[in-house]
Design a protein around this motif. Sequence first.
Motif, PDB file in Angstrom:
ATOM      1  N   VAL A  83       0.856  -1.195   0.000  1.00  0.00           N
ATOM      2  CA  VAL A  83       0.000   0.000   0.000  1.00  0.00           C
ATOM      3  C   VAL A  83       0.888   1.241   0.000  1.00  0.00           C
ATOM      4  N   THR A  84       0.338   2.342  -0.503  1.00  0.00           N
ATOM      5  CA  THR A  84       1.022   3.642  -0.460  1.00  0.00           C
ATOM      6  C   THR A  84       0.717   4.270   0.910  1.00  0.00           C
ATOM      7  N   PRO A  85       1.416   5.357   1.286  1.00  0.00           N
ATOM      8  CA  PRO A  85       1.110   6.007   2.565  1.00  0.00           C
ATOM      9  C   PRO A  85      -0.354   6.449   2.696  1.00  0.00           C
ATOM     10  N   SER A  86      -1.015   6.702   1.557  1.00  0.00           N
ATOM     11  CA  SER A  86      -2.429   7.109   1.649  1.00  0.00           C
ATOM     12  C   SER A  86      -3.373   5.903   1.624  1.00  0.00           C
ATOM     13  N   GLY A  87      -2.792   4.684   1.604  1.00  0.00           N
ATOM     14  CA  GLY A  87      -3.619   3.475   1.728  1.00  0.00           C
ATOM     15  C   GLY A  87      -4.040   2.830   0.420  1.00  0.00           C
ATOM     16  N   GLU A  88      -3.529   3.335  -0.720  1.00  0.00           N
ATOM     17  CA  GLU A  88      -3.892   2.713  -2.006  1.00  0.00           C
ATOM     18  C   GLU A  88      -3.095   1.431  -2.229  1.00  0.00           C
ATOM     19  N   ARG A  89      -3.782   0.386  -2.706  1.00  0.00           N
ATOM     20  CA  ARG A  89      -3.104  -0.886  -2.983  1.00  0.00           C
ATOM     21  C   ARG A  89      -2.247  -0.750  -4.230  1.00  0.00           C
ATOM     22  N   CYS A  90      -1.084  -1.400  -4.244  1.00  0.00           N
ATOM     23  CA  CYS A  90      -0.233  -1.416  -5.432  1.00  0.00           C
ATOM     24  C   CYS A  90       0.654  -2.653  -5.369  1.00  0.00           C
ATOM     25  N   GLN A  91       1.358  -2.920  -6.457  1.00  0.00           N
ATOM     26  CA  GLN A  91       2.199  -4.124  -6.550  1.00  0.00           C
ATOM     27  C   GLN A  91       3.658  -3.707  -6.734  1.00  0.00           C
ATOM     28  N   LEU A  92       4.544  -4.399  -6.035  1.00  0.00           N
ATOM     29  CA  LEU A  92       5.967  -4.080  -6.118  1.00  0.00           C
ATOM     30  C   LEU A  92       6.486  -4.154  -7.556  1.00  0.00           C
ATOM     31  N   ALA A  93       6.098  -5.191  -8.308  1.00  0.00           N
ATOM     32  CA  ALA A  93       6.609  -5.351  -9.682  1.00  0.00           C
ATOM     33  C   ALA A  93       6.218  -4.157 -10.560  1.00  0.00           C
ATOM     34  N   ASP A  94       5.000  -3.636 -10.362  1.00  0.00           N
ATOM     35  CA  ASP A  94       4.554  -2.468 -11.147  1.00  0.00           C
ATOM     36  C   ASP A  94       5.354  -1.224 -10.769  1.00  0.00           C
ATOM     37  N   VAL A  95       5.584  -1.048  -9.466  1.00  0.00           N
ATOM     38  CA  VAL A  95       6.345   0.110  -8.983  1.00  0.00           C
ATOM     39  C   VAL A  95       7.759   0.076  -9.570  1.00  0.00           C
ATOM     40  N   VAL A  96       8.386  -1.109  -9.530  1.00  0.00           N
ATOM     41  CA  VAL A  96       9.757  -1.258 -10.041  1.00  0.00           C
ATOM     42  C   VAL A  96       9.817  -0.897 -11.530  1.00  0.00           C
ATOM     43  N   LYS A  97       8.788  -1.281 -12.290  1.00  0.00           N
ATOM     44  CA  LYS A  97       8.741  -0.966 -13.739  1.00  0.00           C
ATOM     45  C   LYS A  97       8.822   0.540 -13.984  1.00  0.00           C
ATOM     46  N   ASN A  98       8.261   1.329 -13.062  1.00  0.00           N
ATOM     47  CA  ASN A  98       8.286   2.796 -13.214  1.00  0.00           C
ATOM     48  C   ASN A  98       9.700   3.367 -13.188  1.00  0.00           C
ATOM     49  N   TYR A  99      10.661   2.577 -12.695  1.00  0.00           N
ATOM     50  CA  TYR A  99      12.042   3.077 -12.560  1.00  0.00           C
ATOM     51  C   TYR A  99      12.980   2.506 -13.619  1.00  0.00           C
ATOM     52  N   GLU A 100      12.427   1.808 -14.619  1.00  0.00           N
ATOM     53  CA  GLU A 100      13.293   1.239 -15.663  1.00  0.00           C
ATOM     54  C   GLU A 100      14.108   2.346 -16.306  1.00  0.00           C
ATOM     55  N   GLY A 101      15.369   2.033 -16.611  1.00  0.00           N
ATOM     56  CA  GLY A 101      16.268   3.038 -17.161  1.00  0.00           C
ATOM     57  C   GLY A 101      17.168   3.638 -16.085  1.00  0.00           C
ATOM     58  N   LYS A 102      16.892   3.289 -14.803  1.00  0.00           N
ATOM     59  CA  LYS A 102      17.724   3.777 -13.687  1.00  0.00           C
ATOM     60  C   LYS A 102      18.083   2.599 -12.789  1.00  0.00           C
ATOM     61  N   TYR A 103      19.118   2.785 -11.999  1.00  0.00           N
ATOM     62  CA  TYR A 103      19.393   1.835 -10.919  1.00  0.00           C
ATOM     63  C   TYR A 103      18.428   2.154  -9.784  1.00  0.00           C
ATOM     64  N   LEU A 104      17.884   1.112  -9.160  1.00  0.00           N
ATOM     65  CA  LEU A 104      16.926   1.305  -8.079  1.00  0.00           C
ATOM     66  C   LEU A 104      17.336   0.472  -6.871  1.00  0.00           C
ATOM     67  N   LEU A 105      17.485   1.136  -5.731  1.00  0.00           N
ATOM     68  CA  LEU A 105      17.741   0.427  -4.484  1.00  0.00           C
ATOM     69  C   LEU A 105      16.409   0.246  -3.769  1.00  0.00           C
ATOM     70  N   VAL A 106      16.060  -1.016  -3.474  1.00  0.00           N
ATOM     71  CA  VAL A 106      14.837  -1.299  -2.717  1.00  0.00           C
ATOM     72  C   VAL A 106      15.252  -1.610  -1.282  1.00  0.00           C
ATOM     73  N   ASP A 107      14.780  -0.762  -0.376  1.00  0.00           N
ATOM     74  CA  ASP A 107      15.149  -0.846   1.036  1.00  0.00           C
ATOM     75  C   ASP A 107      13.961  -1.437   1.808  1.00  0.00           C
ATOM     76  N   PHE A 108      14.080  -2.726   2.203  1.00  0.00           N
ATOM     77  CA  PHE A 108      13.034  -3.356   3.012  1.00  0.00           C
ATOM     78  C   PHE A 108      13.364  -3.085   4.482  1.00  0.00           C
ATOM     79  N   TRP A 109      12.458  -2.487   5.198  1.00  0.00           N
ATOM     80  CA  TRP A 109      12.728  -2.061   6.570  1.00  0.00           C
ATOM     81  C   TRP A 109      11.457  -2.167   7.403  1.00  0.00           C
ATOM     82  N   ALA A 110      11.531  -1.709   8.667  1.00  0.00           N
ATOM     83  CA  ALA A 110      10.349  -1.597   9.528  1.00  0.00           C
ATOM     84  C   ALA A 110      10.652  -0.586  10.628  1.00  0.00           C
ATOM     85  N   SER A 111       9.614   0.043  11.158  1.00  0.00           N
ATOM     86  CA  SER A 111       9.802   1.079  12.186  1.00  0.00           C
ATOM     87  C   SER A 111      10.458   0.518  13.446  1.00  0.00           C
TER      88      SER A 111
END
Length: 201
Positions: A83-111
């Motif tokens: 989910v996004t901070p505003s609560g909308e559902r989304c998929q990691l694979a789709d989000v990653v596609k938005n960054y094609e053409g760049k290097y992307l660091l995915v930081d998995f974390w928790a508070s």
Amino acid sequence: DMEALNEVELNFIQSHPTSPVAINLACEKLTNGYNLTAEQIDLLGKTITGCPSDTTRYADFVRRLEAARLTANGKPIVDLDMVTPSGERCQLADVVKNYEGKYLLVDFWASWCGICRAGTPKIKEYYNTYPREWFEVISVSSDEKSDAWHSAMEKDQMPWTQYCLTPQGIKDLMSKYQIIGVPYYLLISPDGKVIANPSGR
């Protein structure tokens, strides 16, 4: 990078291919998604063909092998529900596609993860060092409490885009990526393939 499959352990696995100890070693190697290449995973799959004295352990090995094949270094990212901070559902694979053409660091974390949060200044340093045209960061939290997630984001002031896994997303991260927890980092190349797992777990 044969570090992940070091020679002594590999020799043991190859010379005792049906031993429960070899299977334990192999299972350990198969965890921590995107750590091994497809060739290394295939080698383990071809070497260990059964374990008559412990069929349960062998079944676990087969399950881990199949999961590892999907998270071999150089493969696209395995999808996770978020989910996004505003609560909308989304998929990691789709989000990653938005960054094609760049290097992307995915930081998995928790508070609640002190090590994760202690690592944030270093990520900020990378983020501020490299130009946005070719390097981006996203953070993916495994918080179950939305309030804790929002308050940590506010406190840590991360300037990149934030997401949080759904309860199913958290389960899938642990089982499909075969990790035991966060922090966990993946570097994705401009063509959308995971090319490094700098997590060191």
